[in-house]
Design a protein around this motif. Sequence first.
Motif, PDB file in Angstrom:
ATOM      1  N   TYR A 138      15.725 -44.366  10.816  1.00 35.25           N
ATOM      2  CA  TYR A 138      16.060 -44.080   9.412  1.00 35.25           C
ATOM      3  C   TYR A 138      15.740 -42.612   9.125  1.00 35.25           C
ATOM      4  CZ  TYR A 138      11.954 -46.932  10.329  1.00 35.25           C
ATOM      5  OH  TYR A 138      10.894 -47.542  10.944  1.00 35.25           O
ATOM      6  N   LYS A 139      16.705 -41.922   8.538  1.00 39.40           N
ATOM      7  CA  LYS A 139      16.571 -40.488   8.282  1.00 39.40           C
ATOM      8  C   LYS A 139      16.298 -40.195   6.808  1.00 39.40           C
ATOM      9  CE  LYS A 139      17.693 -39.950  12.588  1.00 39.40           C
ATOM     10  NZ  LYS A 139      16.626 -39.704  13.591  1.00 39.40           N
ATOM     11  N   SER A 140      16.269 -41.235   5.980  1.00 41.42           N
ATOM     12  CA  SER A 140      16.041 -41.054   4.556  1.00 41.42           C
ATOM     13  C   SER A 140      15.327 -42.295   4.026  1.00 41.42           C
ATOM     14  CB  SER A 140      17.360 -40.863   3.802  1.00 41.42           C
ATOM     15  OG  SER A 140      18.120 -42.065   3.836  1.00 41.42           O
ATOM     16  N   LEU A 141      14.790 -42.182   2.814  1.00 43.43           N
ATOM     17  CA  LEU A 141      14.131 -43.340   2.211  1.00 43.43           C
ATOM     18  C   LEU A 141      15.148 -44.443   1.927  1.00 43.43           C
ATOM     19  CD1 LEU A 141      11.376 -44.397   1.201  1.00 43.43           C
ATOM     20  CD2 LEU A 141      12.040 -43.614  -1.084  1.00 43.43           C
ATOM     21  N   GLY A 142      16.361 -44.062   1.562  1.00 40.70           N
ATOM     22  CA  GLY A 142      17.406 -45.047   1.323  1.00 40.70           C
ATOM     23  C   GLY A 142      17.692 -45.870   2.569  1.00 40.70           C
ATOM     24  N   GLU A 143      17.772 -45.209   3.717  1.00 41.39           N
ATOM     25  CA  GLU A 143      18.011 -45.919   4.979  1.00 41.39           C
ATOM     26  C   GLU A 143      16.817 -46.806   5.334  1.00 41.39           C
ATOM     27  OE1 GLU A 143      19.040 -43.217   8.081  1.00 41.39           O
ATOM     28  OE2 GLU A 143      20.853 -42.487   7.061  1.00 41.39           O
ATOM     29  N   LEU A 144      15.595 -46.326   5.039  1.00 42.37           N
ATOM     30  CA  LEU A 144      14.398 -47.133   5.296  1.00 42.37           C
ATOM     31  C   LEU A 144      14.405 -48.399   4.434  1.00 42.37           C
ATOM     32  CD1 LEU A 144      11.518 -47.450   6.544  1.00 42.37           C
ATOM     33  CD2 LEU A 144      10.670 -46.234   4.534  1.00 42.37           C
ATOM     34  N   MET A 145      14.743 -48.256   3.158  1.00 42.39           N
ATOM     35  CA  MET A 145      14.767 -49.419   2.271  1.00 42.39           C
ATOM     36  C   MET A 145      15.857 -50.402   2.692  1.00 42.39           C
ATOM     37  SD  MET A 145      13.793 -47.972  -1.551  1.00 42.39           S
ATOM     38  CE  MET A 145      15.146 -46.802  -1.678  1.00 42.39           C
ATOM     39  N   ALA A 146      16.989 -49.881   3.143  1.00 42.28           N
ATOM     40  CA  ALA A 146      18.064 -50.756   3.625  1.00 42.28           C
ATOM     41  C   ALA A 146      17.604 -51.543   4.852  1.00 42.28           C
ATOM     42  CB  ALA A 146      19.306 -49.931   3.952  1.00 42.28           C
ATOM     43  N   TYR A 147      16.880 -50.872   5.741  1.00 40.64           N
ATOM     44  CA  TYR A 147      16.346 -51.548   6.936  1.00 40.64           C
ATOM     45  C   TYR A 147      15.353 -52.647   6.527  1.00 40.64           C
ATOM     46  CZ  TYR A 147      13.582 -52.377  11.135  1.00 40.64           C
ATOM     47  OH  TYR A 147      12.912 -52.982  12.177  1.00 40.64           O
ATOM     48  N   ALA A 148      14.452 -52.314   5.592  1.00 45.14           N
ATOM     49  CA  ALA A 148      13.453 -53.290   5.152  1.00 45.14           C
ATOM     50  C   ALA A 148      14.106 -54.490   4.480  1.00 45.14           C
ATOM     51  CB  ALA A 148      12.472 -52.622   4.200  1.00 45.14           C
ATOM     52  N   LYS A 149      15.158 -54.232   3.720  1.00 42.26           N
ATOM     53  CA  LYS A 149      15.861 -55.323   3.042  1.00 42.26           C
ATOM     54  C   LYS A 149      16.566 -56.227   4.049  1.00 42.26           C
ATOM     55  CE  LYS A 149      19.086 -56.212  -0.755  1.00 42.26           C
ATOM     56  NZ  LYS A 149      19.948 -55.591  -1.797  1.00 42.26           N
ATOM     57  N   ALA A 150      17.135 -55.634   5.095  1.00 39.62           N
ATOM     58  CA  ALA A 150      17.850 -56.408   6.114  1.00 39.62           C
ATOM     59  C   ALA A 150      16.906 -57.098   7.093  1.00 39.62           C
ATOM     60  CB  ALA A 150      18.807 -55.490   6.876  1.00 39.62           C
ATOM     61  N   ASN A 151      15.653 -56.636   7.123  1.00 38.31           N
ATOM     62  CA  ASN A 151      14.673 -57.189   8.073  1.00 38.31           C
ATOM     63  C   ASN A 151      13.370 -57.519   7.346  1.00 38.31           C
ATOM     64  OD1 ASN A 151      15.989 -56.547  10.946  1.00 38.31           O
ATOM     65  ND2 ASN A 151      16.303 -54.751   9.630  1.00 38.31           N
ATOM     66  N   PRO A 152      13.399 -58.501   6.452  1.00 40.47           N
ATOM     67  CA  PRO A 152      12.195 -58.808   5.667  1.00 40.47           C
ATOM     68  C   PRO A 152      11.001 -59.162   6.551  1.00 40.47           C
ATOM     69  CG  PRO A 152      13.840 -60.567   5.487  1.00 40.47           C
ATOM     70  CD  PRO A 152      14.511 -59.416   6.150  1.00 40.47           C
ATOM     71  N   GLY A 153       9.858 -58.544   6.217  1.00 40.38           N
ATOM     72  CA  GLY A 153       8.614 -58.832   6.916  1.00 40.38           C
ATOM     73  C   GLY A 153       8.430 -58.098   8.225  1.00 40.38           C
ATOM     74  N   LYS A 154       9.442 -57.344   8.661  1.00 40.47           N
ATOM     75  CA  LYS A 154       9.347 -56.686   9.971  1.00 40.47           C
ATOM     76  C   LYS A 154       8.865 -55.238   9.901  1.00 40.47           C
ATOM     77  CE  LYS A 154      12.780 -59.500  12.399  1.00 40.47           C
ATOM     78  NZ  LYS A 154      14.018 -59.481  13.221  1.00 40.47           N
ATOM     79  N   LEU A 155       8.945 -54.633   8.730  1.00 45.30           N
ATOM     80  CA  LEU A 155       8.549 -53.230   8.592  1.00 45.30           C
ATOM     81  C   LEU A 155       7.037 -53.138   8.399  1.00 45.30           C
ATOM     82  CD1 LEU A 155       9.805 -50.302   8.263  1.00 45.30           C
ATOM     83  CD2 LEU A 155       9.469 -50.654   5.804  1.00 45.30           C
ATOM     84  N   ASN A 156       6.388 -52.265   9.180  1.00 43.67           N
ATOM     85  CA  ASN A 156       4.960 -52.012   9.037  1.00 43.67           C
ATOM     86  C   ASN A 156       4.739 -50.638   8.407  1.00 43.67           C
ATOM     87  OD1 ASN A 156       4.267 -54.434  10.283  1.00 43.67           O
ATOM     88  ND2 ASN A 156       4.261 -53.522  12.321  1.00 43.67           N
ATOM     89  N   VAL A 157       4.015 -50.615   7.292  1.00 43.33           N
ATOM     90  CA  VAL A 157       3.738 -49.369   6.578  1.00 43.33           C
ATOM     91  C   VAL A 157       2.252 -49.062   6.696  1.00 43.33           C
ATOM     92  CG1 VAL A 157       3.791 -48.184   4.360  1.00 43.33           C
ATOM     93  CG2 VAL A 157       5.646 -49.748   4.980  1.00 43.33           C
ATOM     94  N   GLY A 158       1.923 -47.953   7.327  1.00 43.79           N
ATOM     95  CA  GLY A 158       0.531 -47.576   7.522  1.00 43.79           C
ATOM     96  C   GLY A 158      -0.002 -46.738   6.371  1.00 43.79           C
ATOM     97  N   THR A 159      -1.272 -46.973   6.014  1.00 39.27           N
ATOM     98  CA  THR A 159      -1.977 -46.160   5.015  1.00 39.27           C
ATOM     99  C   THR A 159      -3.413 -45.985   5.513  1.00 39.27           C
ATOM    100  OG1 THR A 159      -2.912 -47.966   3.680  1.00 39.27           O
ATOM    101  CG2 THR A 159      -0.642 -47.303   3.189  1.00 39.27           C
ATOM    102  N   ILE A 160      -4.205 -45.257   4.747  1.00 38.83           N
ATOM    103  CA  ILE A 160      -5.625 -45.256   5.046  1.00 38.83           C
ATOM    104  C   ILE A 160      -6.287 -46.387   4.262  1.00 38.83           C
ATOM    105  CG2 ILE A 160      -5.641 -42.805   5.618  1.00 38.83           C
ATOM    106  CD1 ILE A 160      -7.129 -42.343   2.921  1.00 38.83           C
ATOM    107  N   ASN A 161      -7.577 -46.391   4.177  1.00 38.48           N
ATOM    108  CA  ASN A 161      -8.418 -47.500   3.738  1.00 38.48           C
ATOM    109  C   ASN A 161      -7.886 -48.315   2.559  1.00 38.48           C
ATOM    110  OD1 ASN A 161      -9.733 -44.921   4.571  1.00 38.48           O
ATOM    111  ND2 ASN A 161     -11.441 -46.276   4.994  1.00 38.48           N
ATOM    112  N   ILE A 162      -8.183 -49.613   2.587  1.00 35.43           N
ATOM    113  CA  ILE A 162      -7.873 -50.498   1.464  1.00 35.43           C
ATOM    114  C   ILE A 162      -8.533 -49.947   0.201  1.00 35.43           C
ATOM    115  CG2 ILE A 162      -8.294 -52.788   0.490  1.00 35.43           C
ATOM    116  CD1 ILE A 162      -8.070 -53.938   3.305  1.00 35.43           C
TER     117      ILE A 162
END
Length: 325
Positions: A138-162
Motif C-alpha cells: 500500500y502506497k497511501s492511507l487510502g490503499e491501506l484502509m482498502a486492504y484492511a477492509k478487504a482483509n478484516p482482522g489481518k492487519l497488524n498496527v504497531g504502536t508503543i506502550n499501552i
Amino acid sequence: MNPFTRRSALAAIATSALAAAVPAMADTFPSKPIRIVVPFGAGGVADLTARTVGQKLSESLGQPVIIDNKPGAGGVGAGEAVAKAEPDGHTLLLMSNGTAVSAGLFKSLPFDAQHDFAPISTLGYFDLAVLATANAPYKSLGELMAYAKANPGKLNVGTINIGSTQHLAAELFKSRTGLDFLIVPFNGTPALTTALRGGQVDVAIEILGPMMGQVNSKAVRPLAILGDERAAQVPDVPTVMQSGVANFDVSSWNALAAPAKTPKDVIARLNKEVQAALAHPDVKKKLFELNVQAKGSSPEKLGELLGSEIKRWSEVISKAGVPRL
C-alpha cells in the motif's frame, strides 16, 4: 473617631498595604533558580525542548533554569512534585498530552490534572504519522484502509506502550474508520522500528521525529500525518483527514504549567518570556531540527486545550476498553 469608623479605617489601610505588596513581590520574580520538572528521561524530544526553551528563559529572567527529569509512572511523579510545590513560579511542569491521557488512564491520581496547575503556555507540537516499509503493497492511507477492509482482522498496527498517545491514536483511528485490525504495542520506538522493518507489524503509528532517520534512508515511508496540517519535514504526505477520514486530528504537544494559586502576574511574566523565547530564531531552528513546531499560547488557551484533551482521551480509553491503572 468611633470604634466602627476606626476599624474601617484600619481595614482600608491593611488592604491598601496588601495590594501594594503583591506587585512588589511580583517585581522580584524570579528570586532564585527556576526548576522545570520533565516527566521524561534525558535526551528525548520533550527533554530537549525544555532545555532549549529553558536556556532562553534563563537569559531573559536572569536566573538559572534547571531541568529535573522525573520519568516513569505516566508522569504521575513529576505532576505530583509540581502540584505540591510552592506556588511562586519557581517550580514548573513540562506538561504534555500525556498529562491529559493520565487523567483518564489512572483510577486515581495524587493531583487533579485540570485544577491543580496554572497553565502558562504551549511550547510546541510534534506530528504523529502512519508509517509503512518502503516495499509495502500500500502506497497511501487510502490503499491501506482498502486492504484492511478487504482483509478484516489481518492487519497488524504497531504502536508503543499501552496508554501512550500513539496507542490511543490507533484506537481512535480504529473507532473512526470502523476497520478491524490488531493493535500491537511495543516497549519503545526502537522495538517498534525493528518490528516494522522485520515485518512483525504491517504499519506503525509513531511520532514522526524519531522515525525521520528511517524515512530519510527510504527504509520507511509515511502514509499520512495524523494532525490537521501536513508536516514541514514531509510536505508531500497528506493528513489523515485529507485521506478521507473526517474530523481526525491527533498531534502530540508540550507546554509549561505552574502550581495552582501561582500569582497571575507571575504567570503573565512567564507567558511573556516563553513567547519571546519561542519567537527567537535560534530556538525555532533548534526545535525544527527536533521536528517540533514551536507554538505558544495564552494561559487560557492552554487550559482549554488540556480540558478538551482530557475529555477526548478519557472517551477513547473508555470506548476501547483500555484497562485503567
